[in-house]
Design an enzyme around this catalytic site. Structure first.
Site, PDB file in Angstrom:
ATOM      1  N   ASP A  30       1.049  -1.245   0.177  1.00 32.81           N
ATOM      2  CA  ASP A  30      -0.028  -0.105   0.044  1.00 32.81           C
ATOM      3  C   ASP A  30       0.682   1.130   0.059  1.00 32.81           C
ATOM      4  O   ASP A  30       1.881   1.466   0.838  1.00 32.81           O
ATOM      5  CB  ASP A  30      -0.962  -0.002   1.265  1.00 32.81           C
ATOM      6  CG  ASP A  30      -1.888   1.145   1.201  1.00 32.81           C
ATOM      7  OD1 ASP A  30      -3.053   0.588   1.092  1.00 32.81           O
ATOM      8  OD2 ASP A  30      -1.778   2.155   1.026  1.00 32.81           O
ATOM      9  N   ASN A  87     -12.939  -3.120   2.789  1.00 34.92           N
ATOM     10  CA  ASN A  87     -13.820  -2.100   2.961  1.00 34.92           C
ATOM     11  C   ASN A  87     -14.641  -2.051   1.683  1.00 34.92           C
ATOM     12  O   ASN A  87     -14.362  -2.256   0.637  1.00 34.92           O
ATOM     13  CB  ASN A  87     -12.963  -0.823   2.972  1.00 34.92           C
ATOM     14  CG  ASN A  87     -12.038  -0.675   4.152  1.00 34.92           C
ATOM     15  OD1 ASN A  87     -12.414  -1.275   5.175  1.00 34.92           O
ATOM     16  ND2 ASN A  87     -10.992  -0.058   3.866  1.00 34.92           N
ATOM     17  N   GLN A  94     -14.592   2.454   1.527  1.00 28.63           N
ATOM     18  CA  GLN A  94     -13.814   2.150   0.186  1.00 28.63           C
ATOM     19  C   GLN A  94     -13.418   3.325  -0.655  1.00 28.63           C
ATOM     20  O   GLN A  94     -14.169   3.983  -0.787  1.00 28.63           O
ATOM     21  CB  GLN A  94     -14.673   1.291  -0.554  1.00 28.63           C
ATOM     22  CG  GLN A  94     -13.992   0.593  -1.683  1.00 28.63           C
ATOM     23  CD  GLN A  94     -14.911  -0.423  -2.504  1.00 28.63           C
ATOM     24  OE1 GLN A  94     -15.938  -0.712  -2.099  1.00 28.63           O
ATOM     25  NE2 GLN A  94     -14.155  -0.985  -3.549  1.00 28.63           N
ATOM     26  N   HIS A 100     -10.319  -5.311  -2.994  1.00 30.88           N
ATOM     27  CA  HIS A 100      -9.080  -5.541  -2.350  1.00 30.88           C
ATOM     28  C   HIS A 100      -9.147  -5.891  -0.809  1.00 30.88           C
ATOM     29  O   HIS A 100     -10.073  -5.577  -0.223  1.00 30.88           O
ATOM     30  CB  HIS A 100      -8.018  -4.452  -2.511  1.00 30.88           C
ATOM     31  CG  HIS A 100      -8.659  -2.855  -2.415  1.00 30.88           C
ATOM     32  ND1 HIS A 100      -9.672  -2.499  -3.052  1.00 30.88           N
ATOM     33  CD2 HIS A 100      -8.459  -2.621  -0.837  1.00 30.88           C
ATOM     34  CE1 HIS A 100      -9.886  -1.416  -2.274  1.00 30.88           C
ATOM     35  NE2 HIS A 100      -9.289  -1.322  -1.023  1.00 30.88           N
TER      36      HIS A 100
HETATM   37  P1  AMP Z   1      -9.726   1.190   0.316  1.00 30.84           P
HETATM   38  O1  AMP Z   1      -9.897   2.718   1.115  1.00 30.84           O
HETATM   39  O2  AMP Z   1     -10.069   0.157   1.411  1.00 30.84           O
HETATM   40  O3  AMP Z   1     -10.409   1.194  -0.897  1.00 30.84           O
HETATM   41  O4  AMP Z   1      -8.203   0.983   0.294  1.00 30.84           O
HETATM   42  C1  AMP Z   1      -7.610   1.579  -0.817  1.00 30.84           C
HETATM   43  C2  AMP Z   1      -5.995   1.595  -0.464  1.00 30.84           C
HETATM   44  O5  AMP Z   1      -5.379   1.808  -1.802  1.00 30.84           O
HETATM   45  C3  AMP Z   1      -5.715   2.802   0.225  1.00 30.84           C
HETATM   46  O6  AMP Z   1      -4.838   2.271   1.455  1.00 30.84           O
HETATM   47  C4  AMP Z   1      -4.604   3.372  -0.506  1.00 30.84           C
HETATM   48  O7  AMP Z   1      -3.526   3.832   0.166  1.00 30.84           O
HETATM   49  C5  AMP Z   1      -4.108   2.354  -1.623  1.00 30.84           C
HETATM   50  N1  AMP Z   1      -3.462   2.994  -3.089  1.00 30.84           N
HETATM   51  C6  AMP Z   1      -4.168   3.842  -3.783  1.00 30.84           C
HETATM   52  N2  AMP Z   1      -3.446   3.966  -4.821  1.00 30.84           N
HETATM   53  C7  AMP Z   1      -2.542   3.231  -4.704  1.00 30.84           C
HETATM   54  C8  AMP Z   1      -1.405   2.879  -5.605  1.00 30.84           C
HETATM   55  N3  AMP Z   1      -1.052   3.378  -6.899  1.00 30.84           N
HETATM   56  N4  AMP Z   1      -0.393   2.021  -5.218  1.00 30.84           N
HETATM   57  C9  AMP Z   1      -0.541   1.520  -3.957  1.00 30.84           C
HETATM   58  N5  AMP Z   1      -1.589   1.665  -2.891  1.00 30.84           N
HETATM   59  C10 AMP Z   1      -2.731   2.447  -3.307  1.00 30.84           C
END
Ligand code: AMP
Length: 114
Positions: A30, A87, A94, A100
């Site tokens: 992440d 989430n 989310q 994920h």
């Molecule tokens: P959620 O809020 O459960 O949808 O989680 C999305 C996650 O994706 C968050 O923890 C972000 O930090 C992560 N995220 C978003 N863009 C990227 C990226 N390009 N590479 C790695 N993680 C990412």
């Protein structure tokens, strides 16, 4: 889904620290970690939310959970454990609409969440 950031990671159009990849799933760090270990596990098939899952997806969901377990063992989390979170939509928090699991560990997480 061309505009999906996680599909872009799958297609190697944008970089990510990829930890594991096979035909069905990918795991990468992440970009904004909330724990010393914070890995995202995603299916290569674009599925927007948990509500979009069908019985056809049961195999890939199983693979995601098994991959999380294997990575947790590999990362030495067996003794103290870890948390696996998915989430879903607004109330679930989310922000990326490609399903994920967050694998987070090497710190204590309280329950219930605040
Ligand atoms: P959620 O809020 O459960 O949808 O989680 C999305 C996650 O994706 C968050 O923890 C972000 O930090 C992560 N995220 C978003 N863009 C990227 C990226 N390009 N590479 C790695 N993680 C990412």
């Amino acid at each position: 889904m061309p505009e999906c950031i996680f599909c872009k990671i799958i297609n190697k159009e944008i970089p990510a620290e990829i930890i594991y990849e096979d035909e069905q799933v990918m795991a990468f760090k992440d970009v904004n970690p909330v724990a010393p270990v914070h890995i995202l596990l995603i299916p290569k098939k674009h599925i927007a939310t948990l509500f979009d899952l069908t019985t056809e997806d049961s195999d890939v969901i199983g693979q995601l959970v098994l991959t999380a377990k294997k990575l947790a063992v590999k990362l030495g989390l067996e003794e103290k454990g870890f948390r696996l979170v998915a989430n879903c939509k607004e109330d679930g928090g989310q922000t990326v609409f490609h399903i994920h699991f967050h694998l987070v560990g090497e710190r204590f997480f309280a329950w219930p969440p605040g």
